[in-house]
Structures are given as structure tokens and as C-alpha cells.
Scaffold this motif. Structure first.
Motif, PDB file in Angstrom:
ATOM      1  N   ASP A   1       0.808  -1.218   0.000  1.00 42.88           N
ATOM      2  CA  ASP A   1       0.000   0.000   0.000  1.00 42.88           C
ATOM      3  C   ASP A   1       0.843   1.271   0.000  1.00 42.88           C
ATOM      4  OD1 ASP A   1      -2.343  -1.483   0.022  1.00 42.88           O
ATOM      5  OD2 ASP A   1      -2.433  -1.542   2.220  1.00 42.88           O
ATOM      6  N   ARG A   2       2.145   1.156   0.290  1.00 40.18           N
ATOM      7  CA  ARG A   2       3.022   2.325   0.314  1.00 40.18           C
ATOM      8  C   ARG A   2       3.693   2.571  -1.041  1.00 40.18           C
ATOM      9  NH1 ARG A   2       3.853   3.613   5.802  1.00 40.18           N
ATOM     10  NH2 ARG A   2       5.406   5.156   5.156  1.00 40.18           N
ATOM     11  N   THR A   3       3.373   1.744  -2.037  1.00 39.93           N
ATOM     12  CA  THR A   3       3.998   1.896  -3.354  1.00 39.93           C
ATOM     13  C   THR A   3       3.627   3.238  -3.967  1.00 39.93           C
ATOM     14  OG1 THR A   3       3.995  -0.479  -3.732  1.00 39.93           O
ATOM     15  CG2 THR A   3       4.178   0.934  -5.673  1.00 39.93           C
ATOM     16  N   ARG A   4       4.642   3.927  -4.476  1.00 34.17           N
ATOM     17  CA  ARG A   4       4.442   5.226  -5.118  1.00 34.17           C
ATOM     18  C   ARG A   4       4.925   5.137  -6.565  1.00 34.17           C
ATOM     19  NH1 ARG A   4       5.214  11.062  -2.471  1.00 34.17           N
ATOM     20  NH2 ARG A   4       4.816  12.345  -4.318  1.00 34.17           N
ATOM     21  N   VAL A   5       4.084   5.616  -7.506  1.00 29.27           N
ATOM     22  CA  VAL A   5       4.435   5.638  -8.928  1.00 29.27           C
ATOM     23  C   VAL A   5       5.036   7.004  -9.243  1.00 29.27           C
ATOM     24  CG1 VAL A   5       3.611   5.274 -11.268  1.00 29.27           C
ATOM     25  CG2 VAL A   5       2.463   4.136  -9.353  1.00 29.27           C
ATOM     26  N   ASN A   6       6.269   6.990  -9.750  1.00 32.86           N
ATOM     27  CA  ASN A   6       6.985   8.242 -10.021  1.00 32.86           C
ATOM     28  C   ASN A   6       7.233   8.409 -11.515  1.00 32.86           C
ATOM     29  OD1 ASN A   6       7.677   8.703  -7.037  1.00 32.86           O
ATOM     30  ND2 ASN A   6       8.680   6.734  -7.441  1.00 32.86           N
TER      31      ASN A   6
ATOM     32  N   GLY B   1      12.008   7.777 -17.083  1.00 32.15           N
ATOM     33  CA  GLY B   1      11.030   6.701 -17.120  1.00 32.15           C
ATOM     34  C   GLY B   1      10.214   6.623 -15.843  1.00 32.15           C
ATOM     35  N   VAL B   2       9.364   5.624 -15.756  1.00 27.65           N
ATOM     36  CA  VAL B   2       8.538   5.449 -14.575  1.00 27.65           C
ATOM     37  C   VAL B   2       9.267   4.553 -13.566  1.00 27.65           C
ATOM     38  CG1 VAL B   2       7.341   3.443 -15.545  1.00 27.65           C
ATOM     39  CG2 VAL B   2       6.238   4.795 -13.758  1.00 27.65           C
ATOM     40  N   THR B   3       9.175   4.914 -12.288  1.00 27.47           N
ATOM     41  CA  THR B   3       9.783   4.110 -11.221  1.00 27.47           C
ATOM     42  C   THR B   3       8.734   3.830 -10.145  1.00 27.47           C
ATOM     43  OG1 THR B   3      10.540   6.049  -9.973  1.00 27.47           O
ATOM     44  CG2 THR B   3      12.055   5.125 -11.637  1.00 27.47           C
ATOM     45  N   PHE B   4       8.976   2.756  -9.390  1.00 27.36           N
ATOM     46  CA  PHE B   4       8.086   2.368  -8.300  1.00 27.36           C
ATOM     47  C   PHE B   4       8.916   2.297  -7.025  1.00 27.36           C
ATOM     48  CE2 PHE B   4       6.484   0.750 -12.257  1.00 27.36           C
ATOM     49  CZ  PHE B   4       5.120   0.958 -12.209  1.00 27.36           C
ATOM     50  N   THR B   5       8.568   3.132  -6.067  1.00 25.47           N
ATOM     51  CA  THR B   5       9.335   3.205  -4.824  1.00 25.47           C
ATOM     52  C   THR B   5       8.396   3.099  -3.622  1.00 25.47           C
ATOM     53  OG1 THR B   5       9.209   5.625  -4.790  1.00 25.47           O
ATOM     54  CG2 THR B   5      11.121   4.635  -5.893  1.00 25.47           C
ATOM     55  N   GLU B   6       8.976   2.860  -2.460  1.00 21.24           N
ATOM     56  CA  GLU B   6       8.198   2.823  -1.224  1.00 21.24           C
ATOM     57  C   GLU B   6       8.096   4.232  -0.653  1.00 21.24           C
ATOM     58  OE1 GLU B   6       8.269   0.689   3.196  1.00 21.24           O
ATOM     59  OE2 GLU B   6       9.640   0.030   1.612  1.00 21.24           O
ATOM     60  N   ASP B   7       6.890   4.669  -0.407  1.00 25.98           N
ATOM     61  CA  ASP B   7       6.660   6.023   0.111  1.00 25.98           C
ATOM     62  C   ASP B   7       7.213   6.132   1.530  1.00 25.98           C
ATOM     63  OD1 ASP B   7       5.462   8.468   1.100  1.00 25.98           O
ATOM     64  OD2 ASP B   7       4.046   8.314  -0.567  1.00 25.98           O
ATOM     65  N   PRO B   8       8.128   7.081   1.781  1.00 24.50           N
ATOM     66  CA  PRO B   8       8.763   7.174   3.097  1.00 24.50           C
ATOM     67  C   PRO B   8       7.956   7.964   4.132  1.00 24.50           C
ATOM     68  CG  PRO B   8       9.753   8.767   1.624  1.00 24.50           C
ATOM     69  CD  PRO B   8       8.733   8.032   0.821  1.00 24.50           C
ATOM     70  N   ARG B   9       6.859   8.557   3.731  1.00 20.37           N
ATOM     71  CA  ARG B   9       6.101   9.401   4.663  1.00 20.37           C
ATOM     72  C   ARG B   9       5.515   8.561   5.808  1.00 20.37           C
ATOM     73  NH1 ARG B   9       2.126  12.488   0.617  1.00 20.37           N
ATOM     74  NH2 ARG B   9       2.065  10.335  -0.227  1.00 20.37           N
ATOM     75  N   PRO B  10       5.514   9.114   7.025  1.00 19.32           N
ATOM     76  CA  PRO B  10       5.076   8.354   8.213  1.00 19.32           C
ATOM     77  C   PRO B  10       3.561   8.335   8.380  1.00 19.32           C
ATOM     78  CG  PRO B  10       5.782  10.522   8.896  1.00 19.32           C
ATOM     79  CD  PRO B  10       6.011  10.472   7.411  1.00 19.32           C
ATOM     80  N   PHE B  11       2.847   7.864   7.340  1.00 24.71           N
ATOM     81  CA  PHE B  11       1.391   7.811   7.394  1.00 24.71           C
ATOM     82  C   PHE B  11       0.928   6.352   7.355  1.00 24.71           C
ATOM     83  CE2 PHE B  11       1.903  11.900   4.754  1.00 24.71           C
ATOM     84  CZ  PHE B  11       2.044  12.672   5.898  1.00 24.71           C
ATOM     85  N   SER B  12      -0.349   6.182   7.675  1.00 34.31           N
ATOM     86  CA  SER B  12      -0.960   4.852   7.569  1.00 34.31           C
ATOM     87  C   SER B  12      -1.643   4.758   6.197  1.00 34.31           C
ATOM     88  CB  SER B  12      -1.988   4.659   8.686  1.00 34.31           C
ATOM     89  OG  SER B  12      -2.666   3.437   8.535  1.00 34.31           O
ATOM     90  N   PHE B  13      -1.059   3.949   5.301  1.00 28.63           N
ATOM     91  CA  PHE B  13      -1.558   3.867   3.922  1.00 28.63           C
ATOM     92  C   PHE B  13      -2.616   2.770   3.799  1.00 28.63           C
ATOM     93  CE2 PHE B  13       2.319   6.183   3.438  1.00 28.63           C
ATOM     94  CZ  PHE B  13       2.101   7.028   2.358  1.00 28.63           C
ATOM     95  N   ASP B  14      -3.695   3.079   3.067  1.00 27.74           N
ATOM     96  CA  ASP B  14      -4.794   2.139   2.845  1.00 27.74           C
ATOM     97  C   ASP B  14      -4.706   1.454   1.483  1.00 27.74           C
ATOM     98  OD1 ASP B  14      -5.918   2.691   5.317  1.00 27.74           O
ATOM     99  OD2 ASP B  14      -7.141   4.331   4.518  1.00 27.74           O
TER     100      ASP B  14
END
Length: 339
Positions: A198-203, A208-221
Motif C-alpha cells: 500500500d506504500r507503493t508510489r508511482v513516479n 522513465g517510470v519508477t516504483f518506490t516505497e513512500d517514506p512518509r510516516p502515514f498509515s496507507f490504505d
């Protein structure tokens, strides 16, 4: 037997004569108080009438009248249904539709609704081309080098349950014989790739397009990538029976098993990423519209198979989801149902 043959000849002669005179109703006087009325709406029916076993037909009708409650009773206004013969050789046992051998002396045994359904089916099957609105519903995933990304633990691994595929299609069904037909048309579809993490972020980066883990300290749904396409498709189908038309779940049908495979193509008209998360108890949604280097065109093969009012499909994109060199080499695949 002679009476049946004579009656059949008389009926066909008078029908042909009246049709030549552009009349659509033929009345044949049979006895002192008895007559038969034919209503003809299409001259092509004459070829079909030539193959009827009129002797068996009238024997069956007279037998049921004799066993009923006399002509003044429940049989007075009955509409008799008789199946059209499929060939010159008719089966006396199967041609007569008698409403499951019901007791003809009981009003409740005659199912008027079934009669109308039968009429609709016969009219439906007479057409060589007919139209339907089909709805596709399924789940999405993609293959990388012939395998699902789950095995490599990639950040863009999707969660099948929640990665929904939805399609609305306007389809024409064209018959090319008794067992072969083609389903072709156009529609719109929605890809939803819901990421396992759920923390995957599309950049969208310059390279090109990259997929990273969102580092923000939130609860992702949830986190997902969505794309909308306009599509066309041509699916040749083969039926293992003569009644092959697709029926909706809510319509009683007698459809045979059918299978087919054919090409489709689509053009992307919209795409966006979406993240849903909570901040101090409040739900936040980040939605970014972008092409994310998704290919504007998609094309592939679609396999369909079904029976009765149910049909399954599998669709596989032959070209990659992202532009070459601008993202992972992923080919979308969908499993679903048509209704």
C-alpha cells in the motif's frame, strides 16, 4: 395418413396462392364448423412449412382436443406452439412442444410467460446478425518474462483481489453457418492495478517510470495505477450445438458450449495514480493524472468460452504496458466473466 397428406397439400397450395396475392392470413375450411387460420408474415416461412409433418401435427392436436374439456372449455382459446423442423426429416416425438405433458384440463397448467419466451427465442434465432450490450468483469495482473512479479518481490507487484477489470462493450453477433459465428464490436475498459504494498508510489521521472516505497510516516490504505482504453475486438467463435447465442443470466436460454479466440486493440484515453492514507485520523487521497510512460496503444488476444448464460474470458496484451526502455517489461493479463 391420406387425410394428413391431403390436408398438407391443401394448406400449402392455399398459402402459396394467398401469399402471391400479398395476403397475410389464410383460412382453410375443414369441416362443418371447423377451420384452420394461418397468419404468414414472411414468405421465407414457406420453405420451412414444406418440411412439417402435418399428419403428426394434426393427430397430436386432435388427440389433445379429444382428451380435453371439449371445445367450450379450457382449450377454446389455446395458442398451439409447434417447433420448426431443422431438416426435412422430422422427429414426431420431439417436434411437439406440449408444456411438459401438463394436464390440459387445468387453466393453471398453461404457462403464458413460457409461451412468450419461446416466441422471443425463435424470433431471436432467425436473425443472422443481432446486437447485445456485454459487461466484462475480472481481475488484472501482468507478466514479466513469463512470470508474475510476485516471484521477484518487485515493488510493482499487484494484489489480484482489488485489481479489477471492468468493460462495457457494444457487440454484434454475425452467423456464418449453424456452428460458426463472429462477435465483433467496440467498447471502453478500465485497468486497475492495485499494488501489493500500500506504500507503493508511482513516479514519473525524465528517464522513465519508477516504483518506490513512500517514506512518509502515514498509515496507507491503498495505492494503485489506473488506465482507461477505447477498444475494438473481433472474436471468431465455434459452437458445439445449433443454439449458440449468448444469453444473459436472467434470461432462460438453451445455449450450447462455445469457444473462440481473436484479436483486440485499444487506445488509452486517461491514466492516473492514486494513494489513500490517513493523517491524524483524517483520510487523504493523492491522485496524479499522467501518462506514466504507458503505451498509448494496446493490442492482444482474447479467449472466450461459455455455455448457457455464462461466459468466461482471458485477455493477454501482446505489447508491453509501458513504452520500451521507460519502465518494466510488463504484459497485462486479465481473467474474468462476461454477463
Amino acid at each position: 395418413m391420406k387425410k394428413g397428406i391431403l390436408l398438407a397439400a391443401l394448406l400449402l397450395t392455399q398459402i402459396a396462392t394467398m401469399m402471391a396475392q400479398q395476403a397475410d392470413t389464410v383460412t382453410v375450411e375443414l369441416a362443418r364448423t371447423s377451420k384452420v387460420v394461418f397468419t404468414i408474415e414472411d414468405k421465407r416461412d414457406l420453405e420451412q412449412l414444406k418440411h412439417y409433418d402435418f399428419n403428426a401435427l394434426f393427430d397430436d392436436i386432435l388427440s389433445k382436443l379429444a382428451s380435453g374439456d371439449t371445445l367450450s372449455g379450457h382449450l377454446a382459446d389455446t395458442t398451439w406452439m409447434y417447433d420448426a423442423p431443422e431438416s426435412a426429416e422430422s422427429d414426431d416425438d420431439d417436434d411437439w412442444e406440449d408444456n411438459d405433458d401438463a394436464d390440459w384440463g387445468d387453466d393453471d397448467d398453461w404457462d403464458e410467460e413460457d409461451d412468450w419466451d419461446h416466441d422471443d427465442d425463435c424470433e431471436h434465432m432467425d436473425r443472422k446478425v443481432w446486437h447485445s450490450m456485454n459487461f466484462d468483469f475480472g481481475i488484472n495482473n501482468y507478466l514479466e518474462n513469463g512470470a508474475f512479479p510476485d516471484y521477484s518481490g518487485a515493488q510493482y507487484t499487484v494484489r489480484p483481489w482489488g485489481s479489477w477489470y471492468v468493460g462495457i462493450n457494444s457487440i454484434l453477433h454475425t452467423d456464418f453457418g449453424e456452428k460458426f459465428f463472429v462477435e465483433w464490436g467496440f467498447g471502453v475498459s478500465w485497468y486497475n492495478f492495485k499494488f501489493q504494498d500500500d506504500r507503493t508510489r508511482v513516479n514519473d521521472t525524465p528517464t522513465g517510470v519508477t516504483f518506490t516505497e513512500d517514506p512518509r510516516p502515514f498509515s496507507f490504505d491503498k495505492s494503485k495505477l489506473e488506465a482507461t482504453y477505447l477498444n475494438v475486438s473481433i472474436i471468431p467463435m465455434y459452437s458445439f450445438g445449433s443454439n449458440h447465442h449468448h444469453s444473459q443470466w436472467w434470461h432462460h436460454g438453451h445455449d450450447s458450449f462455445r469457444i473462440g479466440i481473436g484479436p483486440y486493440a485499444g487506445y488509452r484515453i486517461e491514466s492516473h495514480s492514486k494513494q489513500v492514507y490517513n493523517v491524524n485520523g483524517d483520510q487523504e487521497v493523492d491522485k496524479e493524472k499522467d501518462n506514466f510512460y504507458l503505451n498509448n496503444f494496446r493490442y492482444g488476444l482474447k479467449l472466450q468460452m461459455g455455455t448457457q448464460g455464462i461466459e468466461f474470458f482471458t485477455a493477454y496484451d501482446l505489447n508491453p504496458l509501458f513504452a520500451k526502455g521507460k519502465g518494466p517489461d510488463l504484459h497485462a493479463i486479465t481473467f474474468g466473466i462476461v454477463f
